[in-house]
Design an enzyme around this catalytic site. Sequence first.
Site, PDB file in Angstrom:
ATOM      1  N   ARG A 181       0.827  -1.233   0.000  1.00  0.00           N
ATOM      2  CA  ARG A 181       0.000   0.000   0.000  1.00  0.00           C
ATOM      3  C   ARG A 181       0.855   1.276   0.000  1.00  0.00           C
ATOM      4  O   ARG A 181       0.509   2.278   0.618  1.00  0.00           O
ATOM      5  CB  ARG A 181      -0.961   0.022   1.202  1.00  0.00           C
ATOM      6  CG  ARG A 181      -1.919  -1.116   1.253  1.00  0.00           C
ATOM      7  CD  ARG A 181      -2.884  -1.159   0.061  1.00  0.00           C
ATOM      8  NE  ARG A 181      -3.665  -2.368   0.102  1.00  0.00           N
ATOM      9  CZ  ARG A 181      -3.322  -3.506  -0.524  1.00  0.00           C
ATOM     10  NH1 ARG A 181      -2.249  -3.574  -1.303  1.00  0.00           N
ATOM     11  NH2 ARG A 181      -4.069  -4.576  -0.414  1.00  0.00           N
ATOM     12  N   SER A 231     -10.943  -1.407   3.608  1.00  0.00           N
ATOM     13  CA  SER A 231     -10.246  -1.799   4.846  1.00  0.00           C
ATOM     14  C   SER A 231      -9.682  -0.545   5.500  1.00  0.00           C
ATOM     15  O   SER A 231      -8.932   0.194   4.871  1.00  0.00           O
ATOM     16  CB  SER A 231      -9.083  -2.738   4.534  1.00  0.00           C
ATOM     17  OG  SER A 231      -9.582  -3.909   3.953  1.00  0.00           O
ATOM     18  N   GLU A 301      -4.950   2.399   6.893  1.00  0.00           N
ATOM     19  CA  GLU A 301      -4.688   2.340   5.447  1.00  0.00           C
ATOM     20  C   GLU A 301      -5.395   3.523   4.773  1.00  0.00           C
ATOM     21  O   GLU A 301      -4.886   4.113   3.833  1.00  0.00           O
ATOM     22  CB  GLU A 301      -5.220   1.014   4.878  1.00  0.00           C
ATOM     23  CG  GLU A 301      -5.096   0.929   3.368  1.00  0.00           C
ATOM     24  CD  GLU A 301      -5.466  -0.448   2.818  1.00  0.00           C
ATOM     25  OE1 GLU A 301      -5.198  -1.467   3.494  1.00  0.00           O
ATOM     26  OE2 GLU A 301      -6.013  -0.497   1.711  1.00  0.00           O
TER      27      GLU A 301
HETATM   28  C1  LIG Z   1     -15.751  -1.075  -0.774  1.00  0.00           C
HETATM   29  C2  LIG Z   1     -14.277  -0.816  -0.947  1.00  0.00           C
HETATM   30  C3  LIG Z   1     -13.405  -1.864  -1.184  1.00  0.00           C
HETATM   31  C4  LIG Z   1     -12.042  -1.622  -1.339  1.00  0.00           C
HETATM   32  N1  LIG Z   1     -11.209  -2.690  -1.576  1.00  0.00           N
HETATM   33  C5  LIG Z   1      -9.895  -2.476  -1.747  1.00  0.00           C
HETATM   34  C6  LIG Z   1      -9.013  -3.579  -2.031  1.00  0.00           C
HETATM   35  O1  LIG Z   1      -9.415  -4.731  -2.152  1.00  0.00           O
HETATM   36  N2  LIG Z   1      -7.689  -3.308  -2.182  1.00  0.00           N
HETATM   37  C7  LIG Z   1      -7.194  -2.027  -2.066  1.00  0.00           C
HETATM   38  O2  LIG Z   1      -5.974  -1.853  -2.241  1.00  0.00           O
HETATM   39  N3  LIG Z   1      -7.995  -0.979  -1.797  1.00  0.00           N
HETATM   40  C8  LIG Z   1      -9.331  -1.163  -1.645  1.00  0.00           C
HETATM   41  N4  LIG Z   1     -10.155  -0.094  -1.378  1.00  0.00           N
HETATM   42  C9  LIG Z   1      -9.567   1.233  -1.190  1.00  0.00           C
HETATM   43  C10 LIG Z   1      -9.444   2.092  -2.451  1.00  0.00           C
HETATM   44  O3  LIG Z   1     -10.411   1.736  -3.440  1.00  0.00           O
HETATM   45  C11 LIG Z   1      -8.042   2.020  -3.060  1.00  0.00           C
HETATM   46  O4  LIG Z   1      -7.061   2.460  -2.138  1.00  0.00           O
HETATM   47  C12 LIG Z   1      -7.917   2.853  -4.320  1.00  0.00           C
HETATM   48  O5  LIG Z   1      -6.676   2.588  -4.927  1.00  0.00           O
HETATM   49  C13 LIG Z   1      -8.033   4.374  -4.052  1.00  0.00           C
HETATM   50  O6  LIG Z   1      -8.216   5.031  -5.306  1.00  0.00           O
HETATM   51  P1  LIG Z   1      -9.013   6.394  -5.405  1.00  0.00           P
HETATM   52  O7  LIG Z   1      -9.012   6.817  -6.817  1.00  0.00           O
HETATM   53  O8  LIG Z   1     -10.331   6.286  -4.758  1.00  0.00           O
HETATM   54  O9  LIG Z   1      -8.062   7.342  -4.565  1.00  0.00           O
HETATM   55  P2  LIG Z   1      -8.485   8.465  -3.496  1.00  0.00           P
HETATM   56  O10 LIG Z   1      -9.186   7.810  -2.356  1.00  0.00           O
HETATM   57  O11 LIG Z   1      -9.188   9.588  -4.178  1.00  0.00           O
HETATM   58  O12 LIG Z   1      -7.053   8.960  -3.041  1.00  0.00           O
HETATM   59  C14 LIG Z   1      -6.183   8.132  -2.301  1.00  0.00           C
HETATM   60  C15 LIG Z   1      -4.818   8.814  -2.290  1.00  0.00           C
HETATM   61  O13 LIG Z   1      -4.309   8.794  -3.617  1.00  0.00           O
HETATM   62  C16 LIG Z   1      -3.953  10.116  -4.035  1.00  0.00           C
HETATM   63  N5  LIG Z   1      -4.201  10.191  -5.475  1.00  0.00           N
HETATM   64  C17 LIG Z   1      -5.327   9.870  -6.159  1.00  0.00           C
HETATM   65  N6  LIG Z   1      -5.126  10.024  -7.481  1.00  0.00           N
HETATM   66  C18 LIG Z   1      -3.867  10.478  -7.637  1.00  0.00           C
HETATM   67  C19 LIG Z   1      -3.072  10.830  -8.760  1.00  0.00           C
HETATM   68  N7  LIG Z   1      -3.520  10.754 -10.008  1.00  0.00           N
HETATM   69  N8  LIG Z   1      -1.791  11.252  -8.541  1.00  0.00           N
HETATM   70  C20 LIG Z   1      -1.296  11.338  -7.286  1.00  0.00           C
HETATM   71  N9  LIG Z   1      -2.001  11.032  -6.185  1.00  0.00           N
HETATM   72  C21 LIG Z   1      -3.275  10.589  -6.364  1.00  0.00           C
HETATM   73  C22 LIG Z   1      -4.845  11.040  -3.212  1.00  0.00           C
HETATM   74  O14 LIG Z   1      -4.268  12.325  -3.079  1.00  0.00           O
HETATM   75  C23 LIG Z   1      -4.917  10.297  -1.883  1.00  0.00           C
HETATM   76  O15 LIG Z   1      -3.807  10.609  -1.073  1.00  0.00           O
HETATM   77  C24 LIG Z   1     -11.529  -0.317  -1.240  1.00  0.00           C
HETATM   78  C25 LIG Z   1     -12.414   0.754  -0.999  1.00  0.00           C
HETATM   79  C26 LIG Z   1     -13.770   0.509  -0.858  1.00  0.00           C
HETATM   80  C27 LIG Z   1     -14.708   1.667  -0.633  1.00  0.00           C
END
Ligand SMILES: Cc1cc2nc3c(=O)[nH]c(=O)nc-3n(C[C@H](O)[C@H](O)[C@H](O)COP(=O)(O)OP(=O)(O)OC[C@H]3O[C@@H](n4cnc5c(N)ncnc54)[C@H](O)[C@@H]3O)c2cc1C
Length: 308
Positions: A181, A231, A301
């Site tokens: 992560r 998580s 996380e």
């Molecule tokens: C129901 C559910 C299930 C999930 N299951 C998993 C799983 O199985 N495995 C897992 O790893 N995660 C899981 N997640 C968490 C999440 O989906 C991941 O961490 C995902 O990668 C976050 O992406 P996001 O676009 O939503 O990022 P955001 O939540 O919008 O941002 C997360 C971080 O990334 C940064 N960021 C976003 N885009 C960029 C960019 N282009 N450049 C630089 N920084 C950026 C943001 O500034 C922030 O610090 C889950 C979430 C939910 C709600």
Amino acid sequence: MKDIFKHFAHLAETGKLLASEPLAPYSSFKIGGPADVFAIPDTQKDLIELLIYALKHNIPRFILGKATNLLIGDRGIRGLVISMEGFRKITRDENFVSAFAGVSLKELCDFACAEGLSGLEFACGIPGSVGGAVFMNAGAYEGEIRDLLYCSKCIIPDLEHLESSNPILHLKKEEHLFSYRHSALQDRGLIQLSSVFQLIPKAPALIRQRMVELDAMRNDKQPMDMPSAGSVFKRPEGHFTGKLVDDCGLRGFQIGDAAISDKHCGFIVNKGNASAKDVLDLIKYVQDTVYNRFGVKLETEIRIVGEM
Ligand SMILES: Cc1cc2nc3c(=O)[nH]c(=O)nc-3n(C[C@H](O)[C@H](O)[C@H](O)COP(=O)(O)OP(=O)(O)OC[C@H]3O[C@@H](n4cnc5c(N)ncnc54)[C@H](O)[C@@H]3O)c2cc1C
């Protein structure tokens, strides 16, 4: 700060620059106050000019993906929040698929499946964007973004680079320094613009079958029908968070409308009107309880951002 609307009139006029925009509707937790200014650029030029403007005017800025790994404070985020949703192109070149930051992992997986390219099936149920997934090195079911990632294009957000003729940094796989992560983007404050994934040819029907299986497993084990941010805690070495929390008798435990999921004790769900403070109090309560009972420190996380 108001001048930003004059400076970027073409964005404001097309609804891509908004004042006091509530962030809860964007967040998978359905929690969070407003962004002072919310921008949805869809060209590299606008993105870079927004970053330059913020730096020159000392305006703090935050990059938003699909907000599925965030707890956004009840008072919102000060300064400029830049959504990457506008960057949505996906292309294929032989066994390589290139995707921009705002593409959802679901779209990316569907595209790869239709093209008969395998490797991303593990990610089909992760609700984030490509940018968020690379930033977080998202993973599930024995797979991680680092397994497939070939290279990325990133923006180095300092004035020297932003104002140079080439503000884009090409990051090779090994330069992402991926770990659990974690990626170098977090340490270096890089903004991911697009990434290339190296995949393996396979029959689309077999890829689809695996995606359907993984979706079913996820729906069976996780509260996908409730607002959450996935998580809450990183997996502690040698333990499963859900089991630790369950063994402390915290299944279903609730502070305000924030509750430990009945279905998966590693998730906190919003049962209606949970505030960020409810979630934070619950996180702290779980951390203290698990530490006092088992001596295990749970590290979040999810990323906690903005003003509480
Ligand atoms: C129901 C559910 C299930 C999930 N299951 C998993 C799983 O199985 N495995 C897992 O790893 N995660 C899981 N997640 C968490 C999440 O989906 C991941 O961490 C995902 O990668 C976050 O992406 P996001 O676009 O939503 O990022 P955001 O939540 O919008 O941002 C997360 C971080 O990334 C940064 N960021 C976003 N885009 C960029 C960019 N282009 N450049 C630089 N920084 C950026 C943001 O500034 C922030 O610090 C889950 C979430 C939910 C709600």
